[in-house]
Design an enzyme around this catalytic site. Structure first.
Site, PDB file in Angstrom:
ATOM      1  N   HIS A 185      -3.434   4.203  -2.498  1.00  0.00           N
ATOM      2  CA  HIS A 185      -4.430   3.320  -1.871  1.00  0.00           C
ATOM      3  C   HIS A 185      -5.074   4.032  -0.678  1.00  0.00           C
ATOM      4  O   HIS A 185      -6.290   3.925  -0.462  1.00  0.00           O
ATOM      5  CB  HIS A 185      -3.769   2.044  -1.340  1.00  0.00           C
ATOM      6  CG  HIS A 185      -3.119   1.209  -2.393  1.00  0.00           C
ATOM      7  ND1 HIS A 185      -1.756   1.050  -2.473  1.00  0.00           N
ATOM      8  CD2 HIS A 185      -3.640   0.471  -3.401  1.00  0.00           C
ATOM      9  CE1 HIS A 185      -1.454   0.246  -3.485  1.00  0.00           C
ATOM     10  NE2 HIS A 185      -2.585  -0.114  -4.068  1.00  0.00           N
ATOM     11  N   LEU A 223       0.819  -1.219   0.000  1.00  0.00           N
ATOM     12  CA  LEU A 223       0.000   0.000   0.000  1.00  0.00           C
ATOM     13  C   LEU A 223       0.850   1.266   0.000  1.00  0.00           C
ATOM     14  O   LEU A 223       1.935   1.298   0.566  1.00  0.00           O
ATOM     15  CB  LEU A 223      -0.911   0.000   1.238  1.00  0.00           C
ATOM     16  CG  LEU A 223      -1.865  -1.193   1.355  1.00  0.00           C
ATOM     17  CD1 LEU A 223      -2.760  -1.036   2.588  1.00  0.00           C
ATOM     18  CD2 LEU A 223      -2.726  -1.357   0.106  1.00  0.00           C
ATOM     19  N   GLN A 263      -4.002 -12.153 -13.019  1.00  0.00           N
ATOM     20  CA  GLN A 263      -3.824 -10.939 -13.813  1.00  0.00           C
ATOM     21  C   GLN A 263      -2.371 -10.704 -14.215  1.00  0.00           C
ATOM     22  O   GLN A 263      -2.051  -9.687 -14.827  1.00  0.00           O
ATOM     23  CB  GLN A 263      -4.409  -9.723 -13.107  1.00  0.00           C
ATOM     24  CG  GLN A 263      -3.683  -9.245 -11.869  1.00  0.00           C
ATOM     25  CD  GLN A 263      -4.482  -8.168 -11.150  1.00  0.00           C
ATOM     26  OE1 GLN A 263      -5.483  -8.435 -10.494  1.00  0.00           O
ATOM     27  NE2 GLN A 263      -4.055  -6.927 -11.268  1.00  0.00           N
ATOM     28  N   GLY A 318      -8.470   3.545  -8.322  1.00  0.00           N
ATOM     29  CA  GLY A 318      -7.682   4.730  -8.657  1.00  0.00           C
ATOM     30  C   GLY A 318      -7.660   4.978 -10.159  1.00  0.00           C
ATOM     31  O   GLY A 318      -7.602   4.035 -10.955  1.00  0.00           O
ATOM     32  N   LYS A 347      -5.255   5.957 -11.779  1.00  0.00           N
ATOM     33  CA  LYS A 347      -3.940   5.555 -12.328  1.00  0.00           C
ATOM     34  C   LYS A 347      -4.101   4.361 -13.284  1.00  0.00           C
ATOM     35  O   LYS A 347      -3.454   4.289 -14.315  1.00  0.00           O
ATOM     36  CB  LYS A 347      -3.040   5.240 -11.146  1.00  0.00           C
ATOM     37  CG  LYS A 347      -1.886   4.404 -11.410  1.00  0.00           C
ATOM     38  CD  LYS A 347      -0.640   5.059 -11.822  1.00  0.00           C
ATOM     39  CE  LYS A 347       0.483   4.067 -11.794  1.00  0.00           C
ATOM     40  NZ  LYS A 347       0.050   2.678 -11.749  1.00  0.00           N
TER      41      LYS A 347
HETATM   42  O1  PAF Z   1      -5.615  -2.292  -9.155  1.00  0.00           O
HETATM   43  C1  PAF Z   1      -5.258  -3.297  -8.500  1.00  0.00           C
HETATM   44  O2  PAF Z   1      -4.525  -3.213  -7.511  1.00  0.00           O
HETATM   45  C2  PAF Z   1      -5.745  -4.659  -8.942  1.00  0.00           C
HETATM   46  O3  PAF Z   1      -5.812  -4.755 -10.334  1.00  0.00           O
HETATM   47  C3  PAF Z   1      -7.093  -5.059  -8.296  1.00  0.00           C
HETATM   48  C4  PAF Z   1      -8.204  -4.127  -8.741  1.00  0.00           C
HETATM   49  C5  PAF Z   1      -6.964  -5.016  -6.787  1.00  0.00           C
HETATM   50  C6  PAF Z   1      -7.471  -6.475  -8.717  1.00  0.00           C
HETATM   51  O4  PAF Z   1      -6.505  -7.396  -8.330  1.00  0.00           O
END
Ligand code: PAF
Length: 300
Positions: free
Chosen positions: A50, A46, A74, A160, A162
């Site tokens: 965040h 974080l 992802q 965000g 970003k």
């Molecule tokens: O933006 C992120 O940190 C990630 O893509 C999320 C939305 C937490 C999904 O894993």
């Protein structure tokens, strides 16, 4: 109700929940008590970006849930999943002053049990820019975010700007799948010198950290030129690209001026457009973006 889910809003310590069922019970029990729940999905590591989402959730909702989960689906096979920074204790310390009511920190098998085989594909908006460079990225994001909305069915979820394309993918998914959650997108938080906050900034060496400033400088250049009334995207992009490559440590992935809803490139800047930039600085891939606004007073 399990011991983990007993609902409380008064305690100073956040409740750390690791089981999906317990998390859902907690949110539903809070909602039955009339509470509006704000959800801040994160992958941990974080930073102020965040924390700005947490502050917004605390201000606008009655209780806030932060999720911390480094989502394997992802990340592409050659990406940084293994080395992505993980330090739950430091995340908890950063969250401590905010009085967050619950933190959801599941294990990978809790989120993706053996046999898991269902994914969410958001077409079109996922395909270009980040999607072109990271072909399975948005499928992983959409899948985990929908799962988080199922597990922690909050009233409002905070993301965000970003990750601008990510916010469009999530909005599309929520609309298409009738997910009853309001999406709030909060502004990019920058370091004093302009660098957009990102967990991946931690990978940068001293020299790369300096070179990374070219991303925000390139966006500033775009803002400046459009602010002066230059309407040709090609002309603005030429100057933006020159700014970006002013450091030899920067390798451009893409720079584009696009429609803020569709992300299709625009040739002529008449109103508000979005400039998106992605570049590798050393081995670290960074992204940034900014809205570029044509002043209304200028003749077209
Ligand atoms: O933006 C992120 O940190 C990630 O893509 C999320 C939305 C937490 C999904 O894993």
């Amino acid at each position: 109700m399990s011991r983990e889910t007993a609902f409380y809003l008064d305690s100073q310590t956040p409740r750390i929940i690791s089981q999906c069922e317990a998390m859902r019970e907690w949110v539903q029990s809070a909602q039955r008590a009339g509470k509006k729940i704000g959800l801040v999905p994160t992958m941990g590591a974080l930073h102020e970006g965040h924390l700005s989402l947490v502050r917004a959730a605390r201000e606008e909702c009655d209780a806030c849930v932060v999720t911390i989960f480094v989502n394997p689906t992802q990340f592409g096979p050659a990406e940084d999943f293994e080395k992505y920074p993980r330090d739950l204790q430091s995340d908890l310390d950063l969250l401590a002053p905010y009085g967050v009511e619950a933190i959801f920190a599941p294990s990978p098998p809790e989120m993706y049990p053996p046999g898991f085989s269902t994914y969410v594909e958001v077409e079109e908006i996922s395909l270009q820019w980040e999607g072109a460079s990271r072909p399975t990225h948005f499928r992983g994001v959409a899948t985990v975010v929908l799962k988080l909305f199922q597990v922690a069915p909050a009233n409002v979820a905070y993301f965000g700007q970003k990750d601008y394309q990510q916010t469009l993918v999530i909005r599309r998914m929520v609309k298409d799948l009738h997910v009853p959650v309001q999406i709030r997108v909060c502004p990019i938080v920058r370091e004093a010198d302009g660098l957009a906050m990102s967990s991946r900034n931690a990978y940068l060496s001293h020299d790369e950290r300096q070179a990374a400033l070219q991303l925000s400088r390139c966006l500033k250049k775009g803002e400046e030129l459009v602010g002066q009334g230059i309407r040709s995207s090609a002309e603005v992009l030429t100057h933006m690209e020159q700014t970006l490559i002013a450091s030899p440590l920067v390798q451009v992935d893409y720079v584009v001026i696009a429609d803020p809803e569709t992300l299709q490139p625009v040739e002529q800047i008449d109103t508000r457009v979005i400039a998106l930039v992605a570049a590798r600085v050393g081995k670290t891939r960074l992204i940034d973006n900014a809205f570029l606004e044509m002043p209304e007073s200028l003749p077209s």
